[in-house]
Design a protein around this motif. Structure first.
Motif, PDB file in Angstrom:
ATOM      1  N   SER A 154     -14.725 -19.141 -98.388  1.00  0.00           N
ATOM      2  CA  SER A 154     -14.176 -18.886 -97.062  1.00  0.00           C
ATOM      3  C   SER A 154     -13.137 -17.775 -97.113  1.00  0.00           C
ATOM      4  CB  SER A 154     -13.534 -20.173 -96.517  1.00  0.00           C
ATOM      5  OG  SER A 154     -12.943 -19.940 -95.270  1.00  0.00           O
ATOM      6  N   GLY A 155     -13.179 -16.884 -96.115  1.00  0.00           N
ATOM      7  CA  GLY A 155     -12.185 -15.823 -95.986  1.00  0.00           C
ATOM      8  C   GLY A 155     -12.470 -14.555 -96.748  1.00  0.00           C
ATOM      9  N   VAL A 156     -13.654 -14.389 -97.374  1.00  0.00           N
ATOM     10  CA  VAL A 156     -13.934 -13.185 -98.170  1.00  0.00           C
ATOM     11  C   VAL A 156     -14.541 -12.061 -97.327  1.00  0.00           C
ATOM     12  CG1 VAL A 156     -14.171 -14.475-100.316  1.00  0.00           C
ATOM     13  CG2 VAL A 156     -16.178 -14.090 -98.864  1.00  0.00           C
ATOM     14  N   GLY A 157     -14.832 -12.321 -96.042  1.00  0.00           N
ATOM     15  CA  GLY A 157     -15.302 -11.252 -95.167  1.00  0.00           C
ATOM     16  C   GLY A 157     -16.727 -11.369 -94.714  1.00  0.00           C
ATOM     17  N   LYS A 158     -17.355 -12.532 -94.795  1.00  0.00           N
ATOM     18  CA  LYS A 158     -18.755 -12.671 -94.381  1.00  0.00           C
ATOM     19  C   LYS A 158     -18.896 -12.493 -92.863  1.00  0.00           C
ATOM     20  CE  LYS A 158     -19.171 -16.814 -95.960  1.00  0.00           C
ATOM     21  NZ  LYS A 158     -17.759 -16.977 -96.413  1.00  0.00           N
ATOM     22  N   SER A 159     -18.122 -13.232 -92.107  1.00  0.00           N
ATOM     23  CA  SER A 159     -18.216 -13.137 -90.643  1.00  0.00           C
ATOM     24  C   SER A 159     -17.777 -11.763 -90.151  1.00  0.00           C
ATOM     25  CB  SER A 159     -17.355 -14.225 -89.993  1.00  0.00           C
ATOM     26  OG  SER A 159     -17.805 -15.521 -90.368  1.00  0.00           O
ATOM     27  N   HIS A 160     -16.764 -11.205 -90.776  1.00  0.00           N
ATOM     28  CA  HIS A 160     -16.306  -9.866 -90.395  1.00  0.00           C
ATOM     29  C   HIS A 160     -17.413  -8.841 -90.623  1.00  0.00           C
ATOM     30  CE1 HIS A 160     -13.664  -6.576 -89.584  1.00  0.00           C
ATOM     31  NE2 HIS A 160     -13.675  -6.139 -90.837  1.00  0.00           N
ATOM     32  N   LEU A 161     -18.094  -8.931 -91.743  1.00  0.00           N
ATOM     33  CA  LEU A 161     -19.190  -8.006 -92.023  1.00  0.00           C
ATOM     34  C   LEU A 161     -20.328  -8.196 -91.022  1.00  0.00           C
ATOM     35  CD1 LEU A 161     -20.371  -7.143 -95.600  1.00  0.00           C
ATOM     36  CD2 LEU A 161     -22.019  -7.288 -93.764  1.00  0.00           C
ATOM     37  N   GLY A 162     -20.636  -9.452 -90.657  1.00  0.00           N
ATOM     38  CA  GLY A 162     -21.677  -9.699 -89.659  1.00  0.00           C
ATOM     39  C   GLY A 162     -21.317  -9.130 -88.302  1.00  0.00           C
ATOM     40  N   ARG A 163     -20.043  -9.224 -87.878  1.00  0.00           N
ATOM     41  CA  ARG A 163     -19.630  -8.660 -86.596  1.00  0.00           C
ATOM     42  C   ARG A 163     -19.723  -7.132 -86.604  1.00  0.00           C
ATOM     43  NH1 ARG A 163     -15.725 -12.886 -86.996  1.00  0.00           N
ATOM     44  NH2 ARG A 163     -14.245 -11.432 -87.981  1.00  0.00           N
ATOM     45  N   LEU A 164     -19.346  -6.520 -87.721  1.00  0.00           N
ATOM     46  CA  LEU A 164     -19.457  -5.057 -87.805  1.00  0.00           C
ATOM     47  C   LEU A 164     -20.916  -4.609 -87.721  1.00  0.00           C
ATOM     48  CD1 LEU A 164     -16.865  -4.277 -90.623  1.00  0.00           C
ATOM     49  CD2 LEU A 164     -16.589  -3.923 -88.168  1.00  0.00           C
ATOM     50  N   LEU A 165     -21.790  -5.323 -88.405  1.00  0.00           N
ATOM     51  CA  LEU A 165     -23.208  -4.955 -88.389  1.00  0.00           C
ATOM     52  C   LEU A 165     -23.815  -5.154 -87.002  1.00  0.00           C
ATOM     53  CD1 LEU A 165     -25.381  -3.950 -90.349  1.00  0.00           C
ATOM     54  CD2 LEU A 165     -26.050  -6.324 -90.728  1.00  0.00           C
ATOM     55  N   ALA A 166     -23.459  -6.262 -86.329  1.00  0.00           N
ATOM     56  CA  ALA A 166     -23.977  -6.508 -84.990  1.00  0.00           C
ATOM     57  C   ALA A 166     -23.467  -5.460 -84.004  1.00  0.00           C
ATOM     58  CB  ALA A 166     -23.583  -7.910 -84.533  1.00  0.00           C
ATOM     59  N   GLY A 167     -22.183  -5.092 -84.105  1.00  0.00           N
ATOM     60  CA  GLY A 167     -21.657  -4.062 -83.217  1.00  0.00           C
ATOM     61  C   GLY A 167     -22.333  -2.717 -83.420  1.00  0.00           C
ATOM     62  N   HIS A 168     -22.632  -2.384 -84.666  1.00  0.00           N
ATOM     63  CA  HIS A 168     -23.314  -1.106 -84.918  1.00  0.00           C
ATOM     64  C   HIS A 168     -24.734  -1.112 -84.352  1.00  0.00           C
ATOM     65  CE1 HIS A 168     -24.346   2.594 -87.054  1.00  0.00           C
ATOM     66  NE2 HIS A 168     -25.479   1.996 -87.398  1.00  0.00           N
ATOM     67  N   PHE A 169     -25.467  -2.195 -84.523  1.00  0.00           N
ATOM     68  CA  PHE A 169     -26.829  -2.248 -84.016  1.00  0.00           C
ATOM     69  C   PHE A 169     -26.852  -2.256 -82.485  1.00  0.00           C
ATOM     70  CE2 PHE A 169     -28.468  -2.752 -88.175  1.00  0.00           C
ATOM     71  CZ  PHE A 169     -29.839  -2.635 -88.108  1.00  0.00           C
ATOM     72  N   ARG A 170     -25.848  -2.848 -81.854  1.00  0.00           N
ATOM     73  CA  ARG A 170     -25.802  -2.796 -80.387  1.00  0.00           C
ATOM     74  C   ARG A 170     -25.673  -1.362 -79.893  1.00  0.00           C
ATOM     75  NH1 ARG A 170     -22.507  -7.601 -80.962  1.00  0.00           N
ATOM     76  NH2 ARG A 170     -23.651  -9.404 -80.085  1.00  0.00           N
ATOM     77  N   SER A 171     -24.976  -0.558 -80.657  1.00  0.00           N
ATOM     78  CA  SER A 171     -24.779   0.832 -80.229  1.00  0.00           C
ATOM     79  C   SER A 171     -26.018   1.704 -80.449  1.00  0.00           C
ATOM     80  CB  SER A 171     -23.585   1.439 -80.966  1.00  0.00           C
ATOM     81  OG  SER A 171     -23.839   1.514 -82.368  1.00  0.00           O
ATOM     82  N   VAL A 172     -26.927   1.299 -81.338  1.00  0.00           N
ATOM     83  CA  VAL A 172     -28.092   2.149 -81.647  1.00  0.00           C
ATOM     84  C   VAL A 172     -29.402   1.618 -81.067  1.00  0.00           C
ATOM     85  CG1 VAL A 172     -27.039   3.112 -83.728  1.00  0.00           C
ATOM     86  CG2 VAL A 172     -28.391   1.027 -83.896  1.00  0.00           C
ATOM     87  N   VAL A 173     -29.538   0.294 -80.911  1.00  0.00           N
ATOM     88  CA  VAL A 173     -30.806  -0.254 -80.391  1.00  0.00           C
ATOM     89  C   VAL A 173     -30.621  -0.954 -79.052  1.00  0.00           C
ATOM     90  CG1 VAL A 173     -31.759  -0.536 -82.700  1.00  0.00           C
ATOM     91  CG2 VAL A 173     -30.548  -2.452 -81.646  1.00  0.00           C
ATOM     92  N   GLY A 174     -29.399  -1.231 -78.652  1.00  0.00           N
ATOM     93  CA  GLY A 174     -29.185  -1.860 -77.361  1.00  0.00           C
ATOM     94  C   GLY A 174     -28.675  -3.286 -77.491  1.00  0.00           C
ATOM     95  N   GLU A 175     -28.034  -3.733 -76.426  1.00  0.00           N
ATOM     96  CA  GLU A 175     -27.444  -5.072 -76.410  1.00  0.00           C
ATOM     97  C   GLU A 175     -28.492  -6.159 -76.479  1.00  0.00           C
ATOM     98  OE1 GLU A 175     -24.283  -7.805 -76.238  1.00  0.00           O
ATOM     99  OE2 GLU A 175     -24.115  -5.622 -76.286  1.00  0.00           O
TER     100      GLU A 175
END
Length: 415
Positions: free
Chosen positions: A197-218
């Protein structure tokens, strides 16, 4: 006169007496017959004389007629006794043979015949050009497909905002580059991130989801939190059906737009068996073509004890220097055996472990959060806040946080 003459004359007289009243032959016929007899006699005597002379000289075999070829034994041919010619004679002959051929004056020197080239060679050249253009076009299409997802921008974002997990970031980017370089696949890309817990798994998932929303759509990005979408185990069958319908609808929309969707499943350790079964059916290779073009990201703390023990036991000396690069290679077999006993879904996933965060990484988390909230990044204050975090006993001169950066947001909010 000789005996032959006397016998000839006697026969003639007898003929005259015996013929009775026949007239006697004329004198001319008698003289011609006599001459013939004389000539035969002379030839006979000459032949007899030559035979006697030959017998006396030994020139012919006995009993063989004169003039008959003598019998001789066969002779063996050898090169002995052949006349020899000087070497310069042969050289002259060879030089004469090598003389150039002279052509008639005025006609010029005839050109050698040209070898006809096959027309198939031009077909081969054309085929090579076509293949080269096809390969070049395919490479350009691959580059265009990768550029659509802006993986370079994603790499910069992850390296800037994810601390202490460079090995996991490199592995995730490598899988995404290989998968997104083409639109035709035989199975979806399933990546599972594991760590304490706390090593950055959820943070990495949020960054990846935000990037894909910007390139393929919400609409082509789904973030599924198990504790939020399906908290009760009794609702697991219904949640599994709803999830399958939602994923099918999303991949159908992505197929129409020729894009690859992203599905992020956080807190996967709380998933019920029905939901795991539904996901296994979605990521299996036997699905239809549109279900094969999708990226699934699973985030869980399953196997955290294996990760913690491995990092603490290999954090001293030269082993710690290459820990980030060797963590996935060394821990993947252990994690796969451990997770395979829980559910077969993990056998379909690419496993990426995230290691423990050191004190320096925790300080970077404080600096990033304070800057985002508008606080002055005082190094003394950051070091004081980082000292309030609980750590494992120091190993090899390094302090690893027990909770990672999980308490950073709460402590910054208290400022």
């Amino acid at each position: 006169m000789s005996d032959a003459d006397s016998s000839t004359s006697a026969s003639l007289t007898e003929g005259e007496g015996g013929q009775g009243g026949r007239p006697a032959p004329s004198m001319s016929s008698f003289s011609s017959s006599l001459r013939a007899v004389v000539r035969i006699k002379q030839k006979y005597l000459a032949m007899k004389k030559r035979r006697q002379e030959a017998a006396l000289l030994g020139l012919g075999p006995e009993g063989a007629p004169l003039g008959a070829p003598g019998r001789t034994s066969p002779r063996i041919f050898t090169f002995d006794g052949l006349p020899t010619f000087p070497s310069n004679v042969t050289q002259k002959k060879k030089k004469k043979r090598r003389k150039k051929v002279l052509y008639p004056p005025g006609g010029g020197r005839r050109a050698p015949p040209k070898q006809e080239q096959s027309r198939a060679k031009y077909c081969l050249y054309l085929l090579c050009a076509i293949v080269f253009l096809q390969v070049y076009n395919a490479i350009e299409n691959l580059d265009d497909h990768v550029l659509r997802y802006d993986l370079e921008g994603l790499e910069k974002t992850l390296r800037r905002e994810v601390f202490g997990q460079q090995g996991a970031v490199d592995g995730l980017l490598s899988h995404l580059k290989d998968y997104l370089s083409t639109y035709v696949h035989n199975k979806p890309l399933v990546v599972s991130l594991h760590g304490p817990s706390g090593v950055g798994k959820s943070h990495l998932g949020r960054l990846l989801a935000g990037h894909f929303r910007s390139v393929v759509g919400e609409t082509l990005v789904l973030q599924y939190y198990v504790l939020h979408h399906c908290p009760r185990e009794a609702n697991a069958p219904r949640c599994a059906r709803d999830l399958s319908a939602l994923v099918s609808e999303t991949v159908g929309r992505a197929e129409e737009e020729e894009k690859i969707p992203l599905f992020v499943f956080d807190e996967a350790e709380h998933m019920h068996g029905e939901i795991l079964d539904a996901l296994l059916q979605l990521v299996a290779a036997g699905r239809s073509n549109e279900h094969l073009n999708a990226v699934y990201l699973l985030l869980s703390n399953l196997g955290d004890r294996h990760v913690t023990r491995h990092v603490l036991h290999n954090s001293s000396g030269a082993a710690a220097a290459g820990r980030q690069g060797n963590l996935a290679r060394e821990l993947t077999p252990t994690l796969r055996d451990s997770l395979g006993q829980l559910h077969p879904l993990w056998a379909e996933a690419e496993l990426l472990p995230l290691g423990l965060l050191e004190k320096g990484h925790v300080m970077e988390c404080f600096l990033e959060e304070m800057t985002r909230e508008g606080f002055y990044p005082d190094h003394t204050n950051i070091e004081r806040l980082a000292g309030e975090i609980e750590y494992y006993p120091e190993v090899g001169g390094r302090q690893y946080s027990k909770t990672g950066c999980k308490q950073v947001v709460a402590k910054v909010n208290l400022l």
